[in-house]
Design an enzyme around this catalytic site. Sequence first.
Site, PDB file in Angstrom:
ATOM      1  N   LYS A  73     -16.425  -8.105  40.496  1.00  0.00           N
ATOM      2  CA  LYS A  73     -15.320  -7.612  39.664  1.00  0.00           C
ATOM      3  C   LYS A  73     -14.375  -8.701  39.153  1.00  0.00           C
ATOM      4  CE  LYS A  73     -16.431  -4.327  39.128  1.00  0.00           C
ATOM      5  NZ  LYS A  73     -17.797  -4.178  38.499  1.00  0.00           N
ATOM      6  N   GLY A  75     -15.405 -10.664  36.508  1.00  0.00           N
ATOM      7  CA  GLY A  75     -15.851 -11.023  35.161  1.00  0.00           C
ATOM      8  C   GLY A  75     -17.293 -11.515  35.113  1.00  0.00           C
ATOM      9  N   TRP A  78     -19.331 -10.500  32.006  1.00  0.00           N
ATOM     10  CA  TRP A  78     -18.806 -11.230  30.837  1.00  0.00           C
ATOM     11  C   TRP A  78     -19.384 -12.646  30.801  1.00  0.00           C
ATOM     12  CZ3 TRP A  78     -12.933 -12.807  30.337  1.00  0.00           C
ATOM     13  CH2 TRP A  78     -12.683 -13.263  29.050  1.00  0.00           C
ATOM     14  N   HIS A 141     -23.218 -13.700  44.366  1.00  0.00           N
ATOM     15  CA  HIS A 141     -21.859 -13.466  44.868  1.00  0.00           C
ATOM     16  C   HIS A 141     -21.640 -14.212  46.192  1.00  0.00           C
ATOM     17  CE1 HIS A 141     -20.857 -10.598  41.855  1.00  0.00           C
ATOM     18  NE2 HIS A 141     -21.646  -9.637  42.285  1.00  0.00           N
ATOM     19  N   TYR A 232     -10.825 -16.204  34.827  1.00  0.00           N
ATOM     20  CA  TYR A 232     -10.940 -15.050  33.915  1.00  0.00           C
ATOM     21  C   TYR A 232      -9.778 -15.061  32.922  1.00  0.00           C
ATOM     22  CZ  TYR A 232     -11.259 -10.013  32.724  1.00  0.00           C
ATOM     23  OH  TYR A 232     -11.365  -8.804  32.077  1.00  0.00           O
ATOM     24  N   ARG A 298     -14.791  -1.715  31.822  1.00  0.00           N
ATOM     25  CA  ARG A 298     -13.680  -0.765  31.938  1.00  0.00           C
ATOM     26  C   ARG A 298     -12.599  -1.189  30.961  1.00  0.00           C
ATOM     27  NH1 ARG A 298      -9.060   0.377  35.122  1.00  0.00           N
ATOM     28  NH2 ARG A 298      -9.006  -1.809  35.734  1.00  0.00           N
TER      29      ARG A 298
HETATM   30  P1  A3P Z   1     -11.651  -4.136  34.840  1.00  0.00           P
HETATM   31  O1  A3P Z   1     -12.171  -3.144  35.835  1.00  0.00           O
HETATM   32  O2  A3P Z   1     -10.330  -4.712  35.234  1.00  0.00           O
HETATM   33  O3  A3P Z   1     -11.632  -3.613  33.455  1.00  0.00           O
HETATM   34  P2  A3P Z   1     -17.795  -7.860  37.073  1.00  0.00           P
HETATM   35  O4  A3P Z   1     -18.603  -8.089  35.866  1.00  0.00           O
HETATM   36  O5  A3P Z   1     -17.650  -9.074  37.941  1.00  0.00           O
HETATM   37  O6  A3P Z   1     -18.244  -6.673  37.806  1.00  0.00           O
HETATM   38  O7  A3P Z   1     -16.283  -7.598  36.598  1.00  0.00           O
HETATM   39  C1  A3P Z   1     -15.921  -6.393  36.003  1.00  0.00           C
HETATM   40  C2  A3P Z   1     -14.601  -6.574  35.314  1.00  0.00           C
HETATM   41  O8  A3P Z   1     -14.776  -7.382  34.143  1.00  0.00           O
HETATM   42  C3  A3P Z   1     -14.072  -5.238  34.805  1.00  0.00           C
HETATM   43  O9  A3P Z   1     -12.650  -5.367  34.820  1.00  0.00           O
HETATM   44  C4  A3P Z   1     -14.623  -5.201  33.393  1.00  0.00           C
HETATM   45  O10 A3P Z   1     -13.979  -4.282  32.551  1.00  0.00           O
HETATM   46  C5  A3P Z   1     -14.389  -6.645  32.986  1.00  0.00           C
HETATM   47  N1  A3P Z   1     -15.218  -7.063  31.853  1.00  0.00           N
HETATM   48  C6  A3P Z   1     -16.503  -6.735  31.590  1.00  0.00           C
HETATM   49  N2  A3P Z   1     -16.901  -7.292  30.449  1.00  0.00           N
HETATM   50  C7  A3P Z   1     -15.857  -7.997  29.969  1.00  0.00           C
HETATM   51  C8  A3P Z   1     -15.657  -8.781  28.797  1.00  0.00           C
HETATM   52  N3  A3P Z   1     -16.615  -8.939  27.902  1.00  0.00           N
HETATM   53  N4  A3P Z   1     -14.449  -9.337  28.621  1.00  0.00           N
HETATM   54  C9  A3P Z   1     -13.457  -9.189  29.528  1.00  0.00           C
HETATM   55  N5  A3P Z   1     -13.572  -8.453  30.649  1.00  0.00           N
HETATM   56  C10 A3P Z   1     -14.771  -7.860  30.872  1.00  0.00           C
END
Ligand code: A3P
Length: 344
Positions: A73, A75, A78, A141, A232, A298
């Site tokens: 969680k 990023g 991303w 992770h 992030y 999200r």
């Molecule tokens: P939120 O729940 O705060 O929105 P991971 O990929 O490590 O599981 O992290 C998930 C988090 O990254 C979520 O945060 C998600 O919405 C956010 N996220 C996913 N894609 C993203 C993007 N392209 N840019 C920025 N944040 C992103």
Amino acid sequence: MAALEPKNSKAQDNTEGEIKELQKSLPNETWFVWPMYLYQGLWCLKYTLEGVIAFRTHFQAHDSDIILASLPKTGTAWLKSVLYTIVNRKGLSSNNFSQHPFNSKNPHELVLNFEMQVYNNKLENHLNLTEIPSPRLFASHMPYSSLPHSIKTSKCRIVYVCRNPFDTFVSIWHFYLRFEASEGIKPDMEMMEKYVDKFCTGVSPWEPYEDHVLRYWKESKQNPQKALFLEYEGLKKEPKEHLKRLAEFVGCPFSEEEEKGNVIDEIIELCSIKSLKEMEVNKSGKVVPRFENKAFFRKGEVGDWTNYLTPTMVEQFDQMLEKLKMAGFCFEYYQMNSKDEAPN
Ligand code: A3P
């Protein structure tokens, strides 16, 4: 109980029975609906234990490998999408990206996680790691100290992404409550307090937040050719500069022509949360049996935690940040003094 040893050259060699026996001998806790086991200092969710053992036992890094490391969680999806596009951009439809694999695959299917996908024999993905063209892109992770020896001793590169613990926790909170098995659970303040407590005392996957961040950060300071430490919040604030740094670090720098041709901006746009959310593949479907693709996208904001955490909870996070400060760590892009931002 000692670590299970490999019996043959196959990647997955511990039977389900052996894993169950091992689980019985380990300290355990729960993480939302999942049992979690303390294995050699790592809190492993039930569905990762087998993969952790196989990954640590078998993986042989190549010098050209690129490994994205992160806590959940922070990023990961991303960064996977950005890294994948940077590394493969030459072959992607003369940079207009309309045929980009993101149209049919979630980033987690394009850059596989070692412990949950590559070494998960339930997925039967029959990967032959030696046949993947270089540079191979993977994700993990696992804490730095628990990575297989060959990752540390080879010249492979590690990109680490960290996120402020407040937003990381709030993202965890939403993500784990989305599991089908969680439907019967009615989340309330008491439950949130319980999980804040677990997160802030290190009883959460994989190791305490501050240790995970600190070890990768130290490695990036001591060995900048080996590990790149990204935030992030920095990617959100200065995406172009970050993509350039990232591309250089992984050995695929942008040419002057690409820079002038707006390739970097196109990648930023393609990998934005808005764009990824809108891909049909991310609106439905599951990347592995238990994760819905849409759960990975999200809000993607900095500071969403102010809508959820109480001042008492914030205190607990602040204590954790204090430990990081004492160790000489400071976020470059995140204000460590949260007090001004805490809700009343
Ligand atoms: P939120 O729940 O705060 O929105 P991971 O990929 O490590 O599981 O992290 C998930 C988090 O990254 C979520 O945060 C998600 O919405 C956010 N996220 C996913 N894609 C993203 C993007 N392209 N840019 C920025 N944040 C992103």
